[in-house]
Design a protein around this motif. Structure first.
Motif, PDB file in Angstrom:
ATOM      1  N   SER A 162     -20.006   5.217 -23.472  1.00 45.57           N
ATOM      2  CA  SER A 162     -19.794   6.658 -23.333  1.00 45.57           C
ATOM      3  C   SER A 162     -20.032   7.092 -21.895  1.00 45.57           C
ATOM      4  O   SER A 162     -20.898   6.574 -21.208  1.00 45.57           O
ATOM      5  CB  SER A 162     -20.759   7.397 -24.259  1.00 45.57           C
ATOM      6  OG  SER A 162     -20.811   8.750 -23.911  1.00 45.57           O
ATOM      7  N   LEU A 163     -19.263   8.069 -21.450  1.00 46.98           N
ATOM      8  CA  LEU A 163     -19.434   8.568 -20.089  1.00 46.98           C
ATOM      9  C   LEU A 163     -20.275   9.839 -20.073  1.00 46.98           C
ATOM     10  O   LEU A 163     -20.433  10.464 -19.044  1.00 46.98           O
ATOM     11  CB  LEU A 163     -18.064   8.848 -19.471  1.00 46.98           C
ATOM     12  CG  LEU A 163     -17.182   7.606 -19.321  1.00 46.98           C
ATOM     13  CD1 LEU A 163     -15.850   7.976 -18.717  1.00 46.98           C
ATOM     14  CD2 LEU A 163     -17.861   6.555 -18.459  1.00 46.98           C
ATOM     15  N   ALA A 172     -13.883  22.948  -9.910  1.00 44.73           N
ATOM     16  CA  ALA A 172     -14.068  22.883 -11.358  1.00 44.73           C
ATOM     17  C   ALA A 172     -15.534  22.691 -11.707  1.00 44.73           C
ATOM     18  O   ALA A 172     -16.099  23.423 -12.502  1.00 44.73           O
ATOM     19  CB  ALA A 172     -13.237  21.744 -11.922  1.00 44.73           C
ATOM     20  N   VAL A 208     -18.049  21.103 -18.111  1.00 47.29           N
ATOM     21  CA  VAL A 208     -16.688  21.596 -17.880  1.00 47.29           C
ATOM     22  C   VAL A 208     -15.638  20.488 -17.988  1.00 47.29           C
ATOM     23  O   VAL A 208     -14.555  20.709 -18.514  1.00 47.29           O
ATOM     24  CB  VAL A 208     -16.609  22.353 -16.534  1.00 47.29           C
ATOM     25  CG1 VAL A 208     -16.757  21.417 -15.356  1.00 47.29           C
ATOM     26  CG2 VAL A 208     -15.311  23.119 -16.428  1.00 47.29           C
ATOM     27  N   ASN A 209     -15.974  19.302 -17.535  1.00 44.38           N
ATOM     28  CA  ASN A 209     -14.966  18.256 -17.560  1.00 44.38           C
ATOM     29  C   ASN A 209     -14.614  17.807 -18.965  1.00 44.38           C
ATOM     30  O   ASN A 209     -13.572  17.218 -19.192  1.00 44.38           O
ATOM     31  CB  ASN A 209     -15.416  17.052 -16.725  1.00 44.38           C
ATOM     32  CG  ASN A 209     -15.089  17.267 -15.270  1.00 44.38           C
ATOM     33  OD1 ASN A 209     -14.091  17.901 -14.945  1.00 44.38           O
ATOM     34  ND2 ASN A 209     -15.947  16.788 -14.386  1.00 44.38           N
ATOM     35  N   ASN A 248     -14.866  20.086 -21.460  1.00 45.02           N
ATOM     36  CA  ASN A 248     -14.716  21.357 -22.156  1.00 45.02           C
ATOM     37  C   ASN A 248     -15.813  21.537 -23.204  1.00 45.02           C
ATOM     38  O   ASN A 248     -15.560  21.923 -24.331  1.00 45.02           O
ATOM     39  CB  ASN A 248     -13.326  21.467 -22.779  1.00 45.02           C
ATOM     40  CG  ASN A 248     -13.045  22.884 -23.246  1.00 45.02           C
ATOM     41  OD1 ASN A 248     -13.576  23.842 -22.688  1.00 45.02           O
ATOM     42  ND2 ASN A 248     -12.236  23.015 -24.271  1.00 45.02           N
ATOM     43  N   ASP A 285     -14.825  19.202 -26.339  1.00 50.79           N
ATOM     44  CA  ASP A 285     -13.624  20.020 -26.329  1.00 50.79           C
ATOM     45  C   ASP A 285     -13.764  21.180 -27.303  1.00 50.79           C
ATOM     46  O   ASP A 285     -13.218  21.156 -28.400  1.00 50.79           O
ATOM     47  CB  ASP A 285     -12.395  19.141 -26.653  1.00 50.79           C
ATOM     48  CG  ASP A 285     -11.101  19.875 -26.349  1.00 50.79           C
ATOM     49  OD1 ASP A 285     -11.175  21.011 -25.827  1.00 50.79           O
ATOM     50  OD2 ASP A 285     -10.034  19.329 -26.639  1.00 50.79           O
ATOM     51  N   SER A 297     -12.939  17.161 -30.681  1.00 47.17           N
ATOM     52  CA  SER A 297     -13.086  15.718 -30.780  1.00 47.17           C
ATOM     53  C   SER A 297     -14.534  15.412 -31.129  1.00 47.17           C
ATOM     54  O   SER A 297     -15.457  15.943 -30.520  1.00 47.17           O
ATOM     55  CB  SER A 297     -12.658  15.103 -29.442  1.00 47.17           C
ATOM     56  OG  SER A 297     -13.564  14.147 -29.011  1.00 47.17           O
ATOM     57  N   THR A 357     -17.507  12.468 -32.511  1.00 45.98           N
ATOM     58  CA  THR A 357     -17.880  11.097 -32.804  1.00 45.98           C
ATOM     59  C   THR A 357     -19.258  11.131 -33.454  1.00 45.98           C
ATOM     60  O   THR A 357     -20.029  12.064 -33.244  1.00 45.98           O
ATOM     61  CB  THR A 357     -17.974  10.222 -31.541  1.00 45.98           C
ATOM     62  OG1 THR A 357     -18.772  10.914 -30.576  1.00 45.98           O
ATOM     63  CG2 THR A 357     -16.624   9.949 -30.949  1.00 45.98           C
ATOM     64  N   THR A 373     -15.149   2.321 -29.405  1.00 46.68           N
ATOM     65  CA  THR A 373     -14.401   3.573 -29.468  1.00 46.68           C
ATOM     66  C   THR A 373     -13.170   3.527 -28.581  1.00 46.68           C
ATOM     67  O   THR A 373     -12.489   4.521 -28.393  1.00 46.68           O
ATOM     68  CB  THR A 373     -15.283   4.760 -29.058  1.00 46.68           C
ATOM     69  OG1 THR A 373     -15.875   4.452 -27.802  1.00 46.68           O
ATOM     70  CG2 THR A 373     -16.364   5.013 -30.074  1.00 46.68           C
TER      71      THR A 373
END
Lengths: 1029, 525
Positions: free
Chosen positions: A214-215, A441, A504-505, A507, A561, A575, A577, A673
């Protein structure tokens, strides 16, 4: 006869029916034991007859009865916690009941004190061959700290407490005798009323955001969760004993390899009844805030790609309004606490009870931070009949904590980076969205937006229940069984708002994680009372058995998101998980100890324990380890010394094993994933040869008392060496097919000196002054790493720039490694001939950093005069390095005041790396750098310039002034004023040198001493009233 | 005695669990299985086979000047200077995936497939293994092959690139044999469970194996042993149309299964197309003024509608007004485009190929050209261009991206342009390599870099005397550690090798600061 006695004892030890005493010529002694001062009956006084294998214990009404006492002249011994042992000669008539009432005096000399020790057993201090130190519950409660762990710093020699930050509910880690495990936990076992208490800090590893690959992972950075021991209400603690080393805690087994903290909670007291009410109100202000320059403005953002925010731009135009965004941000925090307890005992004292409740509402100096807690506890004890005592305690805790982020995404960094020409308070647009300072952003979070819209909340519902049954069907000992559960449901929610820089990246990111922990423990002890083999040698001992089952299931999900930006629910995410993490560990143990005493001045104790753990491969999962300790009261052995002082020498040796974490030795496949699912191995490779690690430890010490015990000291030297230490997640070449391994093979050595000095300079007519000083000097060193791998570090600690808690053979267990400057053989900086800037290493190297203090001192003073008492604790530390990452961040961003001279040309002192750097004629650097033009001067600066060496502090941890209101005004009432962390003098340039860049969940030396965007511990003033009826 | 019995009973109750060794048997990980069906290992490996070249493409794409990360200072960023990021794992994602994402998983899958006689799955496994060694040795030169995937070792010796190539070729031969078998437990249904690239169709995997071998053999172009006929024969047994392209679909349900170049993943938002690639497509450097209709469907316009590239040597990519600054690859100014349709392969759901029909046709064209068969070369060259036009159109339909479809008329005009498709006799290596570069631009980083290195970046076309890659120029400000030399390889993964396997690295000279400027074996004669 003697052989028979030995055989008899042996028979006792193996639980054979003990009907061995002679029936001829015996009598009964019975009577009542009372407190010499108050005359109240004393329960749980151990009664024995010197040289005879008979004894008993007083019941709650203070009555005792000992049968089978050989007739003739005998000596009766009565002992109880906190009271002087009494020896009373008595002439026992055969076949008759001899009445002997005894009054016991509260302890004047500490050696005769009866103390709680391992497994909750009580012993005379004189017989202890190991180091332990007690703290009274009242002293802990008096500090008014929500998390009792924070009250221990300075109160016990050898204990170090590091709180992760100064926000409510911050986790605190506690280590005793330093850091010995490179990657595992260094925290002690917590025992409450005989059974283990969970002190977990939620590890972000169980969050769906931290799923492999995961990031959005936290890696225990930027967030914090309360260490669960904080659920305990400090007002419920009767006493706390710190068993410092494996020598003292050997009987607790593998979980106590780092020592143990044994907590006894309050019970209703005979002779006392009624209610107690106390409250406390606190006002807190932040201690300090960083300085930033307000001369140069943010860099004009002209590039399409710049995503960071630098202050190497033009000066703010003359006349620009400069806002002090930092100063206006912090609030005055208010905290209130109410404690109510009812306790009492039945008139015959066979039944006692205590019920209590407490509520805490704590605000943080950072807006929207809070910690609320409700405690409800009940404890009741009953002497069911002459041979059965039942004790039930239950404690319920509700805790609700809300914290802001810290570090990288935290509001402090946001506050500092926000342009001073803009009022940060104005954080929303007219449309109710985040107001940004630029069109980037991510840019930087407005700190107000951050604390209002982002959140970390954690709610905990916990029950600790403990049923104790004590059987005394025979005179020679007792059987005690405790069965208990420590279970909680911990609900966490971490929100990174869709408009925040953090979210923000994606959402918006929401993480929820419910940790359902249920720990079951049971322990049975067979205690054999002292039994005299001869007139001068007696034996006592115990056999025990314990079973534990620890299980945590965390159901976590993540949503990204967001549809509706302000609706906080996973259901709102496009989305999602989810993942489940189960960790279970079972432990079965059998143990025993045997103490021999010679004339009550020489004691020898041997213990043995065998543990069977579920986390080590079956063929090696059983391991035994012994301990031996000895105590010699030389002041009793040599009366000519004893006339002037009391003194004891002690020595102990122990071995203790430690297992692995669950599922450590076989690799498992994890659900991937990546596109179209499937399985693949996790990072960690197999190690089917995993075996338990072992520590061998010895300590020697002495305790002495002078001047009627008004002056005393206790000194201990210890050395502990671990072998085959399991290093979790150590890296290797990817050639193995894996990235990390759990390997045996590290070796560390910890040694240190602990010194406690106590003195009572004044003691007369209601005027007393007590001093207690705790000194510790401890150091841990890594001797070897598995497979001669070059470095081991805990990756979570690599949280800022290129510094991490790396250690290697020869280095401290609390060292830091990093990409530091390269130097030539003469120690001069190597300079890049093209830039004129120093060159940094490309691998992590050691530069002599060590976060271990040279020594620490905790100095407590208690002054009491009449109805006024004053107590205060100084916390003193000398040495130990702290990394001021916040300042480095500010420097690299052009915000630190030290960058104000940016237009001043300079030449970095060093030699050019031109091939001649190690010759006798290196080329002196003469390349002029103007940092304002060549920003790399700041942005590529090495962390080594910000690791501040030898940080000292003098901190007024707590100070309490209390005043007993004269009875004519109000009965049994007192008021108090307590200051917490009021003063701090330090050579550290940052906000607070007590800091942890991670949380208490991180193993090894963690990120203690890495200060990045962390809030300092605030100053607080508490006041309140105490009423007793 | 009754009391004693009660006490003993209470005590002995506790002893029961201890006697039971099952009680301690709770160390089987309940969170994840230890073994799974053979086909379940496949999806992550296929994902990485397509995706990890994109990870490294961020950096290789800068060596090959497909794109650039504009620097806010006067000094360009490391990779744009043919340098590298010290003490970083950048540029070594494929190292991670070959040793770890494939690694033991591939070993287990191959063993299971062999035991269960699943020859089709075994063949796919061997293709994966061959692919791994091939891309890894192409990037890094010497790599660990013989001693790899061994948990009992803690140091790993490096093997030569020549050995790695032998291994690749022999694995592909075995794969071809296995993929032709239909006995045993060969089952399209079983394979399809894990194979979302070809839906379990072993015939397509067989073509893939031939194609990969053709690519590998073509890398020997500088060697005396180069046999163009073999390359051509393999291509002919391989893909016959775009329908054979090895494409991975990104379901876009979370971060990991989203196209690496999609705006959501934010990996390329700050990058901009270079002057070099714009020059190849707008007729400046290649095609004598012929504007490639694919340019407006692949590259990104500036806000004023013009197509510009950034200067890799200039601060901020050059002096632009806001309207002139090239948009990001999604087609929006600065960091825009979140949740909006992207362009070409720069979209959350755009498919990414590992190998395409067009690519193989260019391989064939080069081999035929070198064999002197210009007619075959021209046919393959035209096939390649035509197929890539169709590829661009298909990609822009993957998720309704903004560019319009290239019309048949545009395509026909381009193919009819003698600057682009000359008579067979006038075909040059420049034609082939530039069109191949365009067809691979954005995703085929390993092969583009291999091609450019085979031509030593600036080799001259023996016929025209001009650079094979017209307009390509080295960065003017090379990375300091280069010592003035250009880049030939990427250093092995830092956190695998530079920390934990240094001794073996030292043997091959890997500790030298300029190791990345040491040419690899394959590019030498």
């Amino acid at each position: 006869m003697r052989l028979r006695k030995v055989l008899g004892l042996f028979a006792l030890a193996v639980l054979v029916c003990p009907s061995l005493s002679s029936a001829q010529g015996t009598g009964i002694i019975r009577g009542r034991v009372t407190d010499a001062a108050s005359g109240a009956p004393l329960a749980a006084v151990q009664i024995s007859v010197e040289g005879a294998r008979v004894g008993g214990q007083t019941s709650s009404d203070g009555n005792y009865s000992v049968s089978g006492v050989p007739s003739g002249a005998q000596t009766l011994i009565a002992r109880r916690v906190g009271y002087t042992l009494q020896r009373i000669p008595v002439n026992v008539g055969a076949g008759v009941a001899n009445v002997l009432n005894i009054s016991l005096k509260a302890v004047p000399t500490t050696l005769n004190e009866v103390v709680v020790t391992a497994l909750g057993t009580t012993m005379e201090k004189r017989s202890l061959g190991t180091a332990q130190q007690a703290v009274k519950g009242a002293a802990i409660a008096e500090t008014q700290r929500e998390n009792f762990v924070n009250a221990l710093q300075g109160r016990v020699a050898g204990v170090q407490v590091v709180s992760s930050s100064g926000v409510p509910g911050a986790s605190s880690s506690i280590t005793i005798r330093g850091v010995s495990s490179i990657s595992g936990s260094n925290q002690p076992l917590m025992i409450i009323d005989g059974l283990p208490m969970d002190n977990k800090t939620l590890n972000t590893g169980v969050l769906a955001s931290d799923a492999p690959g995961s990031l959005t992972a936290f890696s225990n950075r930027g967030v914090d969760f309360t260490n669960r021991a904080a659920d305990l209400n400090p007002e419920d603690i009767e006493s706390l004993v710190v068993l410092k080393g494996p020598e003292a805690s050997a009987l607790y087994g593998i979980d106590a390899a780092n020592g143990a903290i044994v907590i006894t909670t309050k019970r209703g007291k005979a002779g006392k009844g009624g209610f107690e009410y106390s409250n406390s109100f606190r006002i807190e202000r932040t201690r300090a805030q960083p300085d930033i320059q307000t001369t140069y403005g943010p860099q004009v953002v002209t590039t399409p790609t710049s995503t960071t925010f630098f202050y190497f731009g033009d000066p703010y135009p003359a006349g620009t309004t400069i806002y002090d965004n930092v100063n206006g941000f912090f609030q005055t925090a208010l905290t209130q606490k109410h404690n109510l307890a009812f306790s009492g005992a039945a008139s015959d004292n066979k039944l006692n009870y205590r019920i209590s409740t407490s509520t805490t509402n704590q605000q943080g100096v950072v807006p929207n931070n809070k910690y609320d807690r409700v405690n409800v506890t009940g404890a009741s004890q009953a002497q069911v009949n002459s041979w059965l005592n039942a004790d039930l305690s239950m404690g319920y805790t509700y805790a609700n904590n809300r914290q802001s982020f810290k570090g990288e995404g935290g509001p402090l960094i946001g506050l500092l980076v926000w342009p001073s020409s803009d009022d940060a308070k104005d954080y929303l647009t007219a449309a109710g969205q985040r107001r940004k300072a630029t069109n980037l952003a991510a840019e930087v979070d407005n700190p107000y937006f951050n604390v209002n819209k982002n959140q970390i909340t954690s709610k905990n519902n916990r029950i600790i229940a403990n049923l104790g049954l004590k059987f005394t069907p025979f005179g020679w000992g007792n059987l005690k069984t405790n069965i208990g559960t420590d279970s909680y449901t911990n609900q966490n929610l971490i929100l990174r708002h869709p408009e925040s820089a953090f979210g923000v990246n994606n959402n918006g990111i929401i993480d929820v994680a419910d940790d359902i922990t249920r720990n079951l423990s049971a322990q049975t002890l067979l205690t054999v009372n002292p039994h005299f083999l001869t007139k001068s040698i007696s034996l006592n001992g115990l056999l025990g058995h314990a079973v534990s089952d620890f299980k945590s299931t965390t159901d976590a999900s993540k949503g990204q998101d967001f549809l509706e930006p302000n609706f906080v629910s996973v259901n709102n995410a496009n989305s999602r998980t989810s993942r489940t993490s189960i960790a279970q560990r079972r432990l079965v143990s059998a143990f025993g100890s045997l103490t021999a005493s010679f004339r009550e001045y020489l004691y020898l104790t041997v213990t043995g324990r065998n543990d069977w753990t579920s986390t080590i491969p079956k063929e090696r999962n059983s391991f035994f380890y012994p301990s031996i300790s000895s105590s010699f009261i030389f002041s009793d052995a040599i009366p000519s010394i004893g006339r002037h002082m009391s003194g004891k020498l002690r020595a102990a040796y122990a071995e203790v094993g430690k297992d692995a974490r669950p599922y450590a030795y076989r690799p498992s496949l994890e659900f991937k994933t990546t596109s179209n699912g499937g399985y693949g191995y996790g990072f960690t490779g197999p190690n089917l040869d995993l075996k338990p690690e072992f520590a061998r430890s010895y300590e020697i010490g002495t305790e002495m008392g002078f001047l009627n015990d008004r002056l005393g000291f206790d000194a201990t030297f210890y050395r502990k060496q671990t072998k085959d230490q399991i290093v979790n997640d150590i890296r290797g070449s990817y050639g193995t097919g894996y990235i990390l391994f759990n390997l045996n093979g590290a070796e560390t050595r910890n040694q240190g000196l602990e010194l406690t000095v106590r003195a009572t300079p004044i003691l007369r007519n209601g005027f007393s002054w007590d001093i207690l000083a705790n000194f510790e000097k401890a150091h841990g060193k890594t001797l070897a790493l598995p497979h001669a791998l070059p470095e081991s570090y805990v990756s979570d600690t690599w949280l800022f720039g290129n510094v991490r808690n790396g250690t290697a053979p020869g280095l401290s267990t609390q060292s830091l490694t990093g990409l530091f400057y390269l130097r030539n053989n003469a120690g001069k900086l190597l300079i890049d001939p093209t830039t004129g800037l120093p060159i940094r290493s490309t691998v992590f190297i050691d530069h002599g950093y060590d976060r271990t203090p040279d020594f620490t001192i905790g100095l407590t003073n208690n002054v009491k005069r009449g109805s006024v008492s004053l107590s205060f604790l100084w916390d003193i530390r000398k040495g130990g390095d702290v990394f001021n990452a916040t300042e480095q961040f500010l420097t690299a961003r052009g915000l630190s005041p030290r960058t104000l001279d940016r237009w001043e040309p300079r030449v970095v002192d060093g030699v050019l790396r031109d091939g001649k750097e190690n010759t006798t004629t290196p080329t002196q650097n003469n390349i002029v750098v103007v940092p304002a033009v060549q920003n790399g001067y700041y942005t590529n600066i090495s962390e080594e310039l910000f690791i501040e060496k030898n940080i000292n502090w003098l901190r007024l941890r707590d100070i309490t002034l209390s005043y007993a209101i004269p009875p004519r005004l109000m009965k049994n009432a007192s008021v108090f004023l307590t200051g917490t962390d009021l003063f701090l003098w330090t050579n550290y340039s940052g906000l607070d040198p007590i800091v942890n860049g991670n949380t208490a969940a991180v193993g090894g030396s963690g990120a203690a001493g890495i200060d990045y965007g962390n809030f300092p511990i605030p100053r607080g003033i508490n006041f309140g009233i105490k009423l007793t009826r | 005695m009754k009391r004693l019995h009660i006490a003993l009973l209470a005590g002995s109750m506790m002893l029961v669990p201890a006697g039971c060794s099952d009680y301690l048997d709770v160390n089987t990980n309940p969170n994840a299985p230890e073994t799974v069906a053979a086909n379940l290992y496949l999806p992550p490996m296929l994902h990485w086979m397509v995706t990890s070249p994109q990870f490294d493409g961020r950096f290789i794409g800068r060596y090959t000047q497909q794109w650039n990360l504009p620097s806010t200072t006067t000094t360009p960023n490391t990779w744009d200077r043919m340098g590298y990021d010290p003490s970083s794992d950048n540029g070594a994602q494929q190292w991670r995936d070959v040793y770890w994402s494939l690694g033991q998983n591939l070993v287990d899958m191959i063993n299971l497939a062999r035991t269960e006689e699943r020859w089709d799955l075994l063949g796919v496994g061997q293709v994966l293994k061959a692919w791994g060694w091939l891309v890894l040795t192409d990037m890094h030169g010497e790599i660990v092959v013989k001693e790899a995937i061994d948990q009992s070792r803690f140091t790993f010796d490096y093997d030569t690139q020549e050995f790695a190539y032998q291994e690749v070729l022999s694995l592909l031969d075995s794969a071809a044999t296995n993929l032709q078998r239909s006995d045993g437990a060969v089952s399209q249904t079983f394979l399809a469970r894990g194979d979302k690239i070809y839906g379990g169709d072993r015939a397509k995997w067989l073509k893939f194996a031939y194609g990969l071998k053709a690519i590998a053999l073509n890398h020997f172009s500088n060697k005396a042993s180069y046999k163009p006929a073999d390359v051509i024969a393999l291509v002919d047994k391989s893909f016959v149309s775009n329908a054979d392209d090895a494409l991975l679909t990104y379901p876009n349900t979370n971060n990991d299964d989203t196209n690496f170049w999609g705006r959501t993943r934010n990996n390329i938002t700050s990058y901009r197309q270079t002057q070099f690639v714009v020059g190849l497509m707008n007729g400046t450097n290649f095609g004598n003024g012929t504007v490639d209709p694919r340019m407006s469907r692949m590259l990104s316009p500036s806000p004023d509608g013009q197509f510009r590239g950034v200067d890799i040597n200039a601060q901020n990519g050059g002096a632009f007004t806001a309207a002139q600054l090239p948009n990001n690859f999604f087609g929006y100014p600065t960091t825009g485009g979140l949740q909006l349709p992207g362009r070409y392969i720069f979209d959350d759901k755009a498919k990414i190929p590992n190998m395409t029909y067009a690519e193989l046709q260019f391989v064939k064209a080069e081999a035929a050209f070198r064999a002197g068969d210009k007619v075959t070369a021209l046919t393959a060259y035209k096939n390649g261009i035509s197929a890539h036009f169709d590829f661009v159109n298909s990609r822009n339909l993957d998720n309704g991206q903004t560019p319009t479809q290239i019309t048949p008329a545009e395509k026909a005009a381009y193919l009819a342009d003698p600057n682009i498709v000359p008579a067979a006799g006038s075909l040059t290596l420049t034609h082939i390599m530039v069109e191949k570069y365009i067809a691979l631009w954005g995703w085929g980083h390993n092969e583009i870099w291999m091609d450019m290195r085979r031509f030593h970046y600036t080799d001259k076309d023996p016929i025209t005397g001009n650079q094979v890659y017209p307009g390509f120029a080295f960065p003017t400000n090379l990375y300091p550690d280069n010592g003035g030399k250009i880049v030939w390889r990427i250093r092995p993964r830092f956190n695998s090798e530079y920390v934990w396997n240094r001794e073996a690295l030292d043997v091959i000279g890997g500790l030298a600061l300029d190791y990345h400027t040491k040419p690899t074996w394959i590019v030498n004669p």
